[in-house]
Design a protein around this motif. Sequence first.
Motif, mmCIF file in Angstrom:
data_model
loop_
_atom_site.group_PDB
_atom_site.id
_atom_site.type_symbol
_atom_site.label_atom_id
_atom_site.label_comp_id
_atom_site.label_asym_id
_atom_site.label_seq_id
_atom_site.Cartn_x
_atom_site.Cartn_y
_atom_site.Cartn_z
ATOM 1 N N THR A 1 -9.683 22.639 -25.254
ATOM 2 C CA THR A 1 -10.404 22.028 -24.139
ATOM 3 C C THR A 1 -10.068 22.723 -22.825
ATOM 4 O O THR A 1 -10.966 23.012 -22.020
ATOM 5 C CB THR A 1 -10.074 20.523 -24.052
ATOM 6 N N ALA A 2 -8.799 23.020 -22.611
ATOM 7 C CA ALA A 2 -8.383 23.701 -21.380
ATOM 8 C C ALA A 2 -8.962 25.114 -21.317
ATOM 9 O O ALA A 2 -9.441 25.552 -20.268
ATOM 10 C CB ALA A 2 -6.865 23.737 -21.280
ATOM 11 N N LEU A 3 -8.926 25.819 -22.447
ATOM 12 C CA LEU A 3 -9.498 27.169 -22.487
ATOM 13 C C LEU A 3 -10.992 27.108 -22.211
ATOM 14 O O LEU A 3 -11.525 27.916 -21.451
ATOM 15 C CB LEU A 3 -9.222 27.847 -23.827
ATOM 16 N N ALA A 4 -11.657 26.146 -22.827
ATOM 17 C CA ALA A 4 -13.100 25.987 -22.607
ATOM 18 C C ALA A 4 -13.386 25.770 -21.122
ATOM 19 O O ALA A 4 -14.336 26.350 -20.576
ATOM 20 C CB ALA A 4 -13.635 24.824 -23.434
ATOM 21 N N GLY A 5 -12.565 24.969 -20.467
ATOM 22 C CA GLY A 5 -12.732 24.731 -19.041
ATOM 23 C C GLY A 5 -12.588 26.001 -18.225
ATOM 24 O O GLY A 5 -13.343 26.242 -17.281
ATOM 25 N N GLU A 6 -11.614 26.821 -18.584
ATOM 26 C CA GLU A 6 -11.395 28.095 -17.885
ATOM 27 C C GLU A 6 -12.582 29.042 -18.061
ATOM 28 O O GLU A 6 -12.907 29.823 -17.173
ATOM 29 C CB GLU A 6 -10.129 28.788 -18.395
ATOM 30 N N LEU A 7 -13.208 28.969 -19.234
ATOM 31 C CA LEU A 7 -14.315 29.878 -19.546
ATOM 32 C C LEU A 7 -15.681 29.309 -19.160
ATOM 33 O O LEU A 7 -16.684 30.013 -19.200
ATOM 34 C CB LEU A 7 -14.320 30.205 -21.047
ATOM 35 N N SER B 1 -17.175 30.524 -36.931
ATOM 36 C CA SER B 1 -18.555 30.071 -37.127
ATOM 37 C C SER B 1 -19.521 30.846 -36.247
ATOM 38 O O SER B 1 -20.656 31.104 -36.643
ATOM 39 C CB SER B 1 -18.701 28.579 -36.794
ATOM 40 N N THR B 2 -19.069 31.163 -35.040
ATOM 41 C CA THR B 2 -19.875 31.969 -34.124
ATOM 42 C C THR B 2 -18.986 33.062 -33.558
ATOM 43 O O THR B 2 -17.791 32.852 -33.343
ATOM 44 C CB THR B 2 -20.455 31.124 -32.955
ATOM 45 N N PRO B 3 -19.574 34.238 -33.316
ATOM 46 C CA PRO B 3 -18.763 35.332 -32.754
ATOM 47 C C PRO B 3 -18.445 35.074 -31.288
ATOM 48 O O PRO B 3 -19.193 34.403 -30.576
ATOM 49 C CB PRO B 3 -19.669 36.556 -32.919
ATOM 50 N N ILE B 4 -17.349 35.629 -30.848
ATOM 51 C CA ILE B 4 -16.966 35.528 -29.438
ATOM 52 C C ILE B 4 -17.790 36.574 -28.699
ATOM 53 O O ILE B 4 -17.715 37.763 -29.014
ATOM 54 C CB ILE B 4 -15.465 35.804 -29.250
ATOM 55 N N PRO B 5 -18.578 36.153 -27.707
ATOM 56 C CA PRO B 5 -19.400 37.137 -26.991
ATOM 57 C C PRO B 5 -18.550 38.088 -26.155
ATOM 58 O O PRO B 5 -17.561 37.679 -25.538
ATOM 59 C CB PRO B 5 -20.315 36.287 -26.106
ATOM 60 N N ALA B 6 -18.933 39.333 -26.149
ATOM 61 C CA ALA B 6 -18.191 40.356 -25.397
ATOM 62 C C ALA B 6 -18.137 40.027 -23.913
ATOM 63 O O ALA B 6 -17.213 40.462 -23.219
ATOM 64 C CB ALA B 6 -18.823 41.725 -25.617
ATOM 65 N N SER B 7 -19.067 39.238 -23.436
ATOM 66 C CA SER B 7 -19.096 38.900 -22.008
ATOM 67 C C SER B 7 -17.872 38.086 -21.574
ATOM 68 O O SER B 7 -17.535 38.063 -20.393
ATOM 69 C CB SER B 7 -20.375 38.138 -21.666
ATOM 70 N N VAL B 8 -17.200 37.413 -22.504
ATOM 71 C CA VAL B 8 -16.007 36.639 -22.138
ATOM 72 C C VAL B 8 -14.712 37.428 -22.347
ATOM 73 O O VAL B 8 -13.646 36.960 -21.958
ATOM 74 C CB VAL B 8 -15.920 35.271 -22.877
ATOM 75 N N PHE B 9 -14.786 38.610 -22.941
ATOM 76 C CA PHE B 9 -13.589 39.409 -23.196
ATOM 77 C C PHE B 9 -12.787 39.683 -21.924
ATOM 78 O O PHE B 9 -11.564 39.507 -21.922
ATOM 79 C CB PHE B 9 -13.925 40.731 -23.886
ATOM 80 N N PRO B 10 -13.427 40.116 -20.821
ATOM 81 C CA PRO B 10 -12.626 40.379 -19.618
ATOM 82 C C PRO B 10 -11.883 39.136 -19.119
ATOM 83 O O PRO B 10 -10.736 39.230 -18.678
ATOM 84 C CB PRO B 10 -13.655 40.851 -18.590
ATOM 85 N N THR B 11 -12.524 37.980 -19.206
ATOM 86 C CA THR B 11 -11.879 36.745 -18.768
ATOM 87 C C THR B 11 -10.715 36.404 -19.689
ATOM 88 O O THR B 11 -9.647 36.005 -19.227
ATOM 89 C CB THR B 11 -12.890 35.579 -18.724
ATOM 90 N N LEU B 12 -10.906 36.569 -20.991
ATOM 91 C CA LEU B 12 -9.815 36.328 -21.937
ATOM 92 C C LEU B 12 -8.661 37.285 -21.658
ATOM 93 O O LEU B 12 -7.493 36.884 -21.687
ATOM 94 C CB LEU B 12 -10.311 36.485 -23.381
ATOM 95 N N VAL C 1 -15.325 26.927 -28.216
ATOM 96 C CA VAL C 1 -14.031 27.552 -28.526
ATOM 97 C C VAL C 1 -13.653 27.254 -29.975
ATOM 98 O O VAL C 1 -13.184 28.142 -30.701
ATOM 99 C CB VAL C 1 -12.933 27.087 -27.542
ATOM 100 N N GLN C 2 -13.873 26.024 -30.421
ATOM 101 C CA GLN C 2 -13.586 25.673 -31.825
ATOM 102 C C GLN C 2 -14.372 26.575 -32.767
ATOM 103 O O GLN C 2 -13.823 27.087 -33.754
ATOM 104 C CB GLN C 2 -13.967 24.217 -32.105
ATOM 105 N N ASN C 3 -15.648 26.754 -32.480
ATOM 106 C CA ASN C 3 -16.493 27.583 -33.346
ATOM 107 C C ASN C 3 -16.045 29.038 -33.355
ATOM 108 O O ASN C 3 -16.110 29.706 -34.382
ATOM 109 C CB ASN C 3 -17.961 27.471 -32.931
ATOM 110 N N TRP C 4 -15.591 29.540 -32.197
ATOM 111 C CA TRP C 4 -15.075 30.908 -32.153
ATOM 112 C C TRP C 4 -13.836 31.036 -33.027
ATOM 113 O O TRP C 4 -13.700 31.989 -33.788
ATOM 114 C CB TRP C 4 -14.715 31.310 -30.728
ATOM 115 N N GLU C 5 -12.941 30.051 -32.913
ATOM 116 C CA GLU C 5 -11.695 30.127 -33.677
ATOM 117 C C GLU C 5 -11.907 29.902 -35.168
ATOM 118 O O GLU C 5 -11.129 30.395 -35.981
ATOM 119 C CB GLU C 5 -10.674 29.134 -33.109
ATOM 120 N N LYS C 6 -12.926 29.151 -35.528
ATOM 121 C CA LYS C 6 -13.252 28.973 -36.950
ATOM 122 C C LYS C 6 -13.984 30.184 -37.506
ATOM 123 O O LYS C 6 -14.065 30.360 -38.710
ATOM 124 C CB LYS C 6 -14.151 27.740 -37.146
#
Length: 96
Positions: free
Chosen positions: A20-26, A40-51, A33-38
């Motif tokens: 939840t906190a990570l989702a808020g930051e992003l 189920s859905t790929p993590i979009p490259a657009s969030v890589f710099p923020t991560l 975030v749950q789906n990315w970690e499972k």
Amino acid sequence: MQWNKYTLKEARTKVKLSQTALAGELGVHFRTVQNWEKGSTPIPASVFPTLDKLFGESSDVVPREEYNKLVEALNSATELNRKLTDIIQSSIQLTD
């Protein structure tokens, strides 16, 4: 860093950050975030710099694909600028 379901969860839990906190930051829903970690859905490259910034994994290296897209966009913008300049100069010559 190459972000995937494993590296995301590992980095998040290492710093004791909830989904939840990570989702808020992003700026996404925590289920995203749950789906990315499972996986189920790929993590979009657009969030890589923020991560990278959040988890201290910054790198000065730009992936080749992103670099190529940027160069292509700049070339297109330069070509468009040249064409617009030609049009403006032609219209100025017509009114003189």
